[in-house]
Design a protein around this motif. Structure first.
Motif, short mmCIF file in Angstrom:
data_model
loop_
_atom_site.label_atom_id
_atom_site.label_comp_id
_atom_site.label_asym_id
_atom_site.label_seq_id
_atom_site.Cartn_x
_atom_site.Cartn_y
_atom_site.Cartn_z
N GLN A 260 -8.59 -28.14 4.85
CA GLN A 260 -9.35 -27.90 6.40
C GLN A 260 -10.32 -27.36 5.79
O GLN A 260 -11.15 -27.82 6.49
CB GLN A 260 -8.56 -26.83 7.72
CG GLN A 260 -9.03 -26.13 8.97
CD GLN A 260 -8.13 -25.77 9.58
OE1 GLN A 260 -7.88 -26.81 10.37
NE2 GLN A 260 -8.19 -24.74 9.45
N ASP A 261 -10.86 -26.12 5.36
CA ASP A 261 -12.14 -26.60 4.73
C ASP A 261 -12.71 -26.81 3.96
O ASP A 261 -14.00 -26.89 3.55
CB ASP A 261 -12.03 -25.08 4.78
CG ASP A 261 -11.78 -24.03 6.25
OD1 ASP A 261 -12.63 -24.61 7.25
OD2 ASP A 261 -11.11 -22.79 6.28
N PHE A 262 -12.07 -27.19 3.02
CA PHE A 262 -12.46 -27.00 1.69
C PHE A 262 -11.14 -28.53 1.31
O PHE A 262 -10.44 -27.84 1.53
CB PHE A 262 -12.47 -26.04 0.56
CG PHE A 262 -14.02 -25.11 0.97
CD1 PHE A 262 -14.91 -25.81 0.98
CD2 PHE A 262 -13.61 -23.91 1.39
CE1 PHE A 262 -16.39 -24.72 0.64
CE2 PHE A 262 -14.30 -23.12 1.51
CZ PHE A 262 -15.49 -23.62 1.27
N ILE A 263 -11.67 -28.95 0.24
CA ILE A 263 -11.26 -30.61 -0.35
C ILE A 263 -10.34 -30.08 -1.91
O ILE A 263 -11.45 -30.30 -2.04
CB ILE A 263 -11.59 -31.87 0.30
CG1 ILE A 263 -12.40 -32.30 1.14
CG2 ILE A 263 -10.90 -32.76 -0.24
CD1 ILE A 263 -10.57 -31.67 2.93
N PRO A 264 -9.02 -29.76 -1.48
CA PRO A 264 -8.85 -29.79 -2.92
C PRO A 264 -9.23 -31.55 -3.91
O PRO A 264 -9.45 -32.01 -3.01
CB PRO A 264 -7.52 -29.53 -2.83
CG PRO A 264 -7.06 -29.25 -2.50
CD PRO A 264 -8.17 -29.81 -1.15
N THR A 265 -9.96 -30.57 -5.33
CA THR A 265 -10.40 -31.98 -5.99
C THR A 265 -9.28 -32.23 -7.41
O THR A 265 -10.03 -33.17 -8.24
CB THR A 265 -11.78 -31.56 -6.75
OG1 THR A 265 -11.27 -30.20 -7.90
CG2 THR A 265 -12.93 -30.73 -5.81
#
Length: 440
Positions: free
Chosen positions: A210-215
């Motif tokens: 939601q806030d950060f996108i997994p890489t």
């Protein structure tokens, strides 16, 4: 240099220099690493550009530059540079040590009268009135555009990883005082003692996705892009009298921001021609200075913002009316309390050594059916007074080739109220213009 043409006005760059807080003869100091906080890393990895138009008379460029130097002494991160700390294993701000710091100052002249171009209206050509952020490494860039009448348009471009809008409002106000020769009575605060994770740190909220996108290789990100030429920017004006009528429709139960946001969320949903079964989300930045306990100083300089995410089914949003939409926004913002901010701080402690990619950075340039609503009304931008008698006549973000943004600005005219800067696909923007002030 070749002139730049903007709505029949010729913009001729005269000089471009790099300045620092200490001037050209300041002694060199060793580089200091200031790790970016999780809030800094959540901010968009871009420059934010805004334009201020002042009527004549205005101070000379030398006075404006001297004011910048004096103000930078108190806001040193603005003349720093971004880097990576091997010691802390995360991105950082590098202060001192040379090598790309300072602020870029461009001086330009315009061969027309400022009054010929006021009030400023959104246009791709506005980008000519501030430095190109991609042309240099400076986190702070400014262009002084002098008109034949003595009027002045100042184009600022500042990297978002260094400061949020609340902080930049404080900087602009301080700089204006320095130009006038007045003392800067509210100095920035850099203390981060509030940035304390719990032991052990824990996250009660879902920040990944939601806030950060997994890489991770197995996480697919749907990025939506469209030809930038199909995106337009418009400015909608909502005078104080209109806002009173709008708030009366919800019995004054919600703030002006919540009410106007709800109104525009519904109108933009209609303009985008979204289907009844679809869902739409709004990203609403929430300032943490007054929400953390104990309270963080209002003068804290940096980033301290997270998002609320009001969500709604299109049919429910439209059929439920203004009260339903405003209540969804109100409740989502209320959920971003001290517990949410503490969870965010703990997330930074748990994942600080990982690559943190904010959702902003993988959006593409088409947000629909999502919206982002940013309120700049309380950032004190409209309080800038450079002295000399020239009043602030217009304030506007520069052209944004990105669909789905709304920025609430203070109305500067006699009618007051709020101006709303909106970015949409051109055909959606035309429909929004037709329905934007309907009270239905």
């Amino acid at each position: 240099m070749l002139p730049k043409i903007l709505h029949n006005m010729e913009v001729q760059v005269q000089r471009s220099t790099i300045i620092s807080d200490g001037g050209p003869n300041a002694p060199a100091v060793p580089a200091t690493e200031v790790p970016l906080t999780v809030f800094d890393r959540f901010a968009s990895n871009i420059h934010i550009a805004v334009l201020f138009a002042f009527a004549s008379p205005t101070p000379a460029n030398d006075a404006l530059v001297d004011g910048l130097r004096n103000t930078f002494k108190h806001f040193p991160t603005l003349t720093a540079r971004l880097g990576y700390s091997l010691t802390h294993r995360r991105p950082c701000i590098l202060m001192g040590g040379g090598g790309g710091g300072g602020a870029q100052v461009v001086e330009a002249t315009v061969s027309s009268e400022l009054s010929d171009h006021l009030p400023l209206k959104p246009s791709p050509e506005l980008q000519r009135l501030h430095p190109n952020p991609g042309a240099g490494a400076q986190l702070f860039q400014v262009q002084f555009n002098r008109f034949m009448c003595g009027g002045l348009i100042i184009g600022f471009s500042v990297h978002h990883r260094v400061a949020d809008g609340h902080s930049m409002g404080a900087f602009f106000t301080a700089w204006a005082k320095a130009v006038r020769g007045a003392p800067i009575d509210r100095l920035p605060v850099y203390d981060q003692s509030w940035l304390k994770p719990r032991r052990p740190p824990r996250c009660e909220f879902q920040h990944w996705g939601q806030d950060f996108i997994p890489t991770t290789p197995h996480h697919n990100v749907l990025t939506k892009n469209v030809d930038p030429s199909k995106i337009t920017n418009i400015l909608l004006k909502y005078p104080s009298d209109y806002l009173k009528k709008l708030k009366a429709k919800v019995d004054n139960k919600f703030t002006t921001f919540e009410t106007l946001s709800a109104h525009l969320w519904r109108k933009i949903t209609i303009a985008r021609r979204l289907q009844d079964y679809e869902h739409t989300t709004v990203r609403v930045p929430v300032n943490g200075r007054a929400r953390l306990k104990p309270l963080v100083s209002d003068d804290f300089f940096g980033n301290l913002v997270v998002n609320a995410y009001p969500k709604g089914n299109v049919k429910v949003l439209i059929d439920g009316g203004l009260v339903k939409a405003a209540s969804i926004i109100h409740e989502a913002i209320a959920e971003i309390d001290k517990g949410y901010f503490q969870s965010f701080i703990d997330f930074g402690e748990l994942h600080g050594e990982e690559e943190l990619v904010p959702a902003y950075d993988v959006d593409g340039n088409l947000l629909s059916p999502t919206l982002e609503m940013d309120s700049w009304v309380r950032f004190r931008f409209h309080e800038m007074d450079l002295g000399g008698g020239g009043e602030l006549r217009s304030f506007l973000p520069t052209w944004v080739p990105f669909e789905g943004l709304m920025m609430f600005l203070p109305g500067l005219g006699e009618e007051g109220g709020v101006d709303v800067f909106v970015t949409l696909l051109q055909d959606h923007a035309e429909l929004l213009r037709q329905i934007s002030h309907s009270l239905d």
